[in-house]
Design an enzyme around this catalytic site. Structure first.
Site, mmCIF file in Angstrom:
data_model
loop_
_atom_site.group_PDB
_atom_site.id
_atom_site.type_symbol
_atom_site.label_atom_id
_atom_site.label_comp_id
_atom_site.label_asym_id
_atom_site.label_seq_id
_atom_site.Cartn_x
_atom_site.Cartn_y
_atom_site.Cartn_z
ATOM 1 N N HIS A 123 1.164 -0.590 -0.529
ATOM 2 C CA HIS A 123 0.133 -0.039 0.001
ATOM 3 C C HIS A 123 1.366 0.954 0.241
ATOM 4 O O HIS A 123 1.595 1.424 0.793
ATOM 5 C CB HIS A 123 -0.994 0.029 1.360
ATOM 6 N N ALA A 124 0.772 1.956 -0.797
ATOM 7 C CA ALA A 124 1.717 3.216 -1.154
ATOM 8 C C ALA A 124 1.771 3.845 0.058
ATOM 9 O O ALA A 124 2.927 4.837 0.279
ATOM 10 C CB ALA A 124 1.430 4.023 -2.612
ATOM 11 N N ARG B 28 -3.322 4.701 -2.465
ATOM 12 C CA ARG B 28 -3.428 3.689 -2.051
ATOM 13 C C ARG B 28 -2.040 2.295 -2.811
ATOM 14 O O ARG B 28 -1.795 1.710 -2.405
ATOM 15 C CB ARG B 28 -4.196 3.568 -0.886
ATOM 16 N N HIS C 273 2.348 -3.756 7.087
ATOM 17 C CA HIS C 273 1.852 -2.364 6.804
ATOM 18 C C HIS C 273 1.503 -1.274 7.957
ATOM 19 O O HIS C 273 1.505 -1.214 8.975
ATOM 20 C CB HIS C 273 -0.129 -3.070 6.265
ATOM 21 N N TYR D 85 -11.321 -6.374 9.616
ATOM 22 C CA TYR D 85 -12.577 -6.635 8.697
ATOM 23 C C TYR D 85 -12.378 -8.090 7.821
ATOM 24 O O TYR D 85 -10.975 -7.936 7.408
ATOM 25 C CB TYR D 85 -13.371 -5.354 7.699
ATOM 26 N N GLU E 29 0.688 -4.129 11.577
ATOM 27 C CA GLU E 29 -0.324 -2.584 11.194
ATOM 28 C C GLU E 29 0.602 -1.875 11.962
ATOM 29 O O GLU E 29 0.987 -1.722 13.369
ATOM 30 C CB GLU E 29 -1.345 -2.270 10.867
HETATM 31 O O1 0X9 Z 1 -6.608 -3.993 4.809
HETATM 32 C C1 0X9 Z 1 -5.507 -4.535 4.363
HETATM 33 O O2 0X9 Z 1 -5.292 -4.467 2.990
HETATM 34 C C2 0X9 Z 1 -5.475 -4.229 5.189
HETATM 35 N N1 0X9 Z 1 -5.241 -3.186 6.698
HETATM 36 S S1 0X9 Z 1 -4.609 -1.870 5.832
HETATM 37 O O3 0X9 Z 1 -5.360 -0.920 6.397
HETATM 38 N N2 0X9 Z 1 -2.835 -1.366 5.479
HETATM 39 O O4 0X9 Z 1 -5.252 -1.295 4.115
HETATM 40 C C3 0X9 Z 1 -5.085 -5.510 5.865
HETATM 41 C C4 0X9 Z 1 -4.862 -6.687 6.338
HETATM 42 C C5 0X9 Z 1 -4.448 -8.662 6.333
HETATM 43 N N3 0X9 Z 1 -5.534 -9.223 5.643
HETATM 44 C C6 0X9 Z 1 -6.483 -9.242 5.076
HETATM 45 N N4 0X9 Z 1 -7.607 -9.078 4.810
HETATM 46 N N5 0X9 Z 1 -5.917 -10.940 4.163
HETATM 47 ZN ZN ZN Z 2 -1.694 -1.280 4.029
#
Ligand code: 0X9
Ligand code: ZN
Length: 420
Positions: A184-185, A239, A308, A360, A383
């Site tokens: 994610h950029a 992103r 992340h 989520y 994260e």
């Molecule tokens: O949403 C995402 O890709 C990740 N959070 S972020 O805020 N950095 O964008 C969480 C990813 C968790 N893993 C999966 N959902 N597979």
């Molecule tokens: Zn991310």
């Protein structure tokens, strides 16, 4: 019903606009604490509307969601929260100012460095070129311990370069810890975290030799260099990747593009969306390269860690369902080791659990793919904290944050090394 229709209409009108913004003048950031399931549901609908930019959206009651809202959306947004008596706090009255300050600080500290300094600095967020130059410098300075490989090219032609770090004993086919960052950029603290790991393992080898005794580390510090550069030059909160996907929209969410339950949940089919899953699984050169890297390491890699931001989470599969994998205890034990080490060192508290249950459901993530398809038994998304009132920590706090992150990564690596 009215609420749902309203949200849907708002989504259609404004999502594309979000992507074009570059100044963020007047944008506000809200921390929102839903107190019950009904309030949580309303927040979920707001997130699904894609009118607002959710920086983090925990499922666990009591943890705040953080949302950025454009000036023209703010009054409706606040009215919606008030109507449902959802508690919120404006933690940043003008995100534009935060972005401008961050840019100034970054440029100031970056330019302070003399060009012949060899190591990397953590006083500023580094550009892709500087990161790549650092990797090359390390390969030149430590030729018996450090090896670079170009595993592919980004859409705009930047090298996707891995650094393999060994102890130089010449033993091949050791087990591997695979680490990446920056899919994610906008999550700038993540590549900074990966760089710190690289620095510790290479330049602080004596202290960390035990992490390289029976293991090699393979690190891809910037998975999405085109997006990363775009956040530095143009749109700070970009992103996705940067390949055009429709007449007006660019980019795919790399972490929705992996071919495991691809597109089933938490991923958009709308090309302008920030969570666009891609026209097909593995539509992006960046995710293809990471997929191929994972497969070349199947059998050797026992730990995949992807960095992340933001939100202090240690997440493990599944991301596509609230069910837990059979081996969840092993995953939990490793994540818990990271949690314990960080808490003991600095007091910072992470949330640990499966990503669907803690955050989520979102299918197509690299973590689920590494675990299920590349058969890497421990797969964790970390994260990193925001540490402030914006999205990333201010440049002045990078070093403090990446050192803390390293404590957690080291503890998780030690647990993996002793168990596999
Ligand atoms: O949403 C995402 O890709 C990740 N959070 S972020 O805020 N950095 O964008 C969480 C990813 C968790 N893993 C999966 N959902 N597979
Ligand atoms: Zn991310």
């Amino acid at each position: 019903m009215f609420f749902k229709l309203f949200i849907a209409a708002a989504a259609l009108c404004c999502t594309a606009v979000l992507a074009e913004v570059t100044s963020y003048e007047g944008y506000k950031i809200y921390d929102i604490k839903p107190q019950n399931a009904a309030q949580q549901e309303i927040l979920q609908q707001l997130a699904e509307s894609e009118t607002y930019d959710f920086f983090t959206q925990p499922r666990v009651l009591g943890l705040a969601a953080r949302v950025m809202v454009a000036p023209e959306e703010q009054s409706v947004f606040e009215q919606t929260l008030q109507a449902s008596e959802i508690e919120y706090q404006i933690i940043n009255e003008n995100f534009g100012e935060t972005v401008a300050t961050e840019r100034m600080q970054n440029n100031f500290f970056r330019n302070l460095r003399s060009s012949n300094e060899r190591s990397i600095s953590f006083s500023a967020y580094q550009r892709y070129e500087a990161i790549d130059a650092y990797l090359k410098q390390l390969a030149a300075d430590y030729p018996s311990r450090v090896f670079l490989k170009t595993i592919g090219k980004s859409y705009e032609g930047r090298a996707l370069r891995t650094i393999t770090i060994t102890n130089g004993d010449g033993v091949s086919n050791k087990k591997v810890i695979l680490l990446d960052a920056g899919i994610h950029a906008r999550e700038w603290i993540a590549p900074a975290g990966a760089l710190y790991v690289i620095q510790q393992l290479v330049e602080n080898f004596a202290e960390n030799a035990h992490l390289l005794q029976t293991y090699d580390w393979v690190i891809l510090p910037v998975v999405n260099p085109d997006g990363y550069e775009y956040t530095h030059t143009t749109t700070r909160m970009w992103r996705k990747t940067r390949k055009p996907v429709s007449t007006n929209c660019y980019g795919t969410d790399g972490n929705r593009n992996f071919d495991f339950h691809w597109g089933e949940v938490g991923a958009s089919s709308y090309t302008c969306s920030d969570t666009f899953r891609g026209r097909t699984a593995f539509s992006e050169p960046e995710t293809q390269a990471l997929r191929d890297l994972m497969h070349t390491l199947t059998g050797r890699a026992t730990f995949y860690l992807t960095l992340h931001s933001y939100g202090n989470y240690l997440l493990y599969p599944w991301g596509w369902t609230s069910d837990l994998p059979d081996t969840w205890r092993a995953l939990d034990e490793v994540a818990q080791a990271g949690y314990d080490a960080i808490k003991a060192a600095t007091g910072t508290v992470y949330s640990v659990g499966s990503s669907t249950n803690v955050l989520y459901a979102a299918a197509g993530g690299s973590d689920d793919y590494a675990f299920a398809a590349a058969k890497i038994p421990i797969s964790i998304t970390m994260e990193l904290p925001a540490a402030g009132n914006g999205f990333n920590p201010a440049p002045t706090r990078i070093l403090e944050l990446v050192s803390e992150t390293w404590i957690g990564i080291k503890a998780m690596a030690e647990k993996v090394i002793e168990s596999y």
